[in-house]
Scaffold this active site. Sequence first.
Site, short mmCIF file in Angstrom:
data_model
loop_
_atom_site.label_atom_id
_atom_site.label_comp_id
_atom_site.label_asym_id
_atom_site.label_seq_id
_atom_site.Cartn_x
_atom_site.Cartn_y
_atom_site.Cartn_z
CE LYS A 94 -4.35 -2.07 0.01
NZ LYS A 94 -5.12 -1.93 -0.56
CD GLU A 116 -9.84 3.77 0.77
OE1 GLU A 116 -9.48 5.54 0.93
OE2 GLU A 116 -9.28 3.03 0.06
CB SER A 383 -0.40 -7.88 -1.56
OG SER A 383 -0.95 -8.41 -0.42
#
Lengths: 401, 272
Positions: A94, A116, A383
């Site tokens: 991210k 969010e 990830s």
Amino acid sequence: MTMQAARLPDSLGHFGIFGGRYVPETLIPALDELTAEYARAQADPDFRADLQRYFHDFVGRPTPLYYAERLTEALGGAKIYIKREDLCHTGAHKINNAIGQALLARRMNKARIIAETGAGQHGVATATACARFGLACEVYMGEEDIHRQALNVYRMKLLGAKVTCVTSGTRTLKDATSEAIRDWVTNVRTTHYIIGSVVGPHPYPMIVRDFQSIIGQETRLQIQEREGRLPDAVVACVGGGSNAMGIFYPFIEDAGVRLIGVEAAGRGIETGEHCATLTAGEPGVLHGCKSYLLQDENGQIAPSHSISAGLDYPGVGPEHSYLKQTGRAEYVSITDAEALDAFQFLAQTEGLIPALECAHGIAHLRKIVPQMSPDQIVVFNLSGRGDKDMETAARELKLSL
Amino acid sequence: MTRLTERFAALKERGEKALIVYVTVGDPSPERTVEIVLALDQAGVDVIELGIPFSDPLADGPSIQSASFRALQKGVNVACVLEAVRAIRQRSEIPLLLFTYYNPVLRYGVERFARDAAGAGADAGLLVDLTPEEAQEWITAARARSLDTVFLLAPTSTDARIEVVSRLSTGFIYCVSRTGVTGAREDVPPDVVEMVQRVRARSSLPISVGFGISRPEHVRSVGAYADGVVVGSAMVNLIAQHGDSPGVTEAARTFAEALKAATRQERSGHPA
């Protein structure tokens, strides 16, 4: 088709019939501004150099492509390589997008950032980028997710972000996203909204994909270096779909590379308690774009469920809907129970504790890799790491002190 | 001419401003919504916005979010709303604007929605998250059934944007008074007048202002420069306070009368 696919979206943000902009009119000028600024940034060598520098020195890129020898032996089929996005600063992919968008916010002179978050990884990444660039940060998070990902809430607070608990609707990522959009509609003149996945109104699905596609670009070079060829398949988990889009995108024109997205089947597709949007949903409009959606016969958004907060979302990025529709990518689903089992399996086979999101991908590898031959190669995008999931794992697996 | 256009023309002749009131269909019940709308008509309300509830109303604040949730709990869907439209239309000629988000309409079928809405007696539609760029199918379907297509403009809208929206709007243009979501508020931002003037310079359509307008004095001050004033959350809150009790209709009527009186003032009028 594939050449064209690489150039999507069109100027209005469409991937075939998907994507576009479905938002209150108030936001249109901000989306236009973001689109224009992103185009200028892409053409600006200083911006690209800045981004590369932060990727290298701050995020820790390039991340390794790791040959998972014991996993390969255990599954007895194709060779498995793991793209180690779990080694990124903050513990997940991210941060690639959060840094890129924070740089864009700085160019647009927006001093306040909102985001969010579901699993909290995007919230932590955004809080981290905001701390690094001195931007005010507010993160919207569903009440249920605050409980199941408490460690990430502490991290965000430590980084100076305000975490706002969302108690409406399903109290998960869907409602956190709605609340963030409401904040943005209200404070749009001063605030940039860093969306964490390849969802939302144009240009977000494109921008997030582009920032995340560093994953696939590195993977492509690394596998060619190691094996002298491209992989036979690339596998990634899909909630909104940013890590999958990031690793898929640079392979889209390589017809010989199967692209496989793994969704969360929750307690089983047949129970209705899942979030396998591409497997069981239908096209609709939510949170600014047209894409596959979990919805009822009246067009109301259906509640979703997954053991993994990061996959617990009733929508999916519009480009994934397009890749499904054109058949370029395949989408499958894995249950909570299969994911939990794979979570332990990877930990004990490779010494890698995956995020529960990624455990869904590992579970699918256990199904397909044994059917493949030893001269084939599979790349899996790990990830994120699973530290954040220890409480859930301890509860579900009845681990004790 | 549609009922909406006729109403604005008649008001203009009388020197009055349009009072537009929003209610969520099905809160407290579809039958009660019909009663409330008929009472609002008698109280002098000029246009009714009938909200079709959506599970994720991202342009709405807590009042309309809660009303939508309550209506959905009662199983309200597009078909129920059209049933209510039919019931109102049997007893009233008040212009009815259907107000919702795109997904319920998309799921129902855009053409089918336009056909059935017009057939039931609705006059217009406003789909909050349907931008002009994505609205071609809706506009074509609505035009074919003589439904007006109302679009939003916001304080952030550029002049170019005002022109796009003006071109595609019929009936009236809906100016959002502030950056933000729906909800009753204490005051009206002073820069609304400037936005209305910018729109006025680019469109001959009536201009209505909504979001946050909740009291007769707000109606009076906005009515000084706009052609219509929308009151939503304040009415929704009033209905929520009374719930499914017989008093709800009377309370709605009394509040609407006070709001309507504020649209009838002289422009240079007397202090309240």
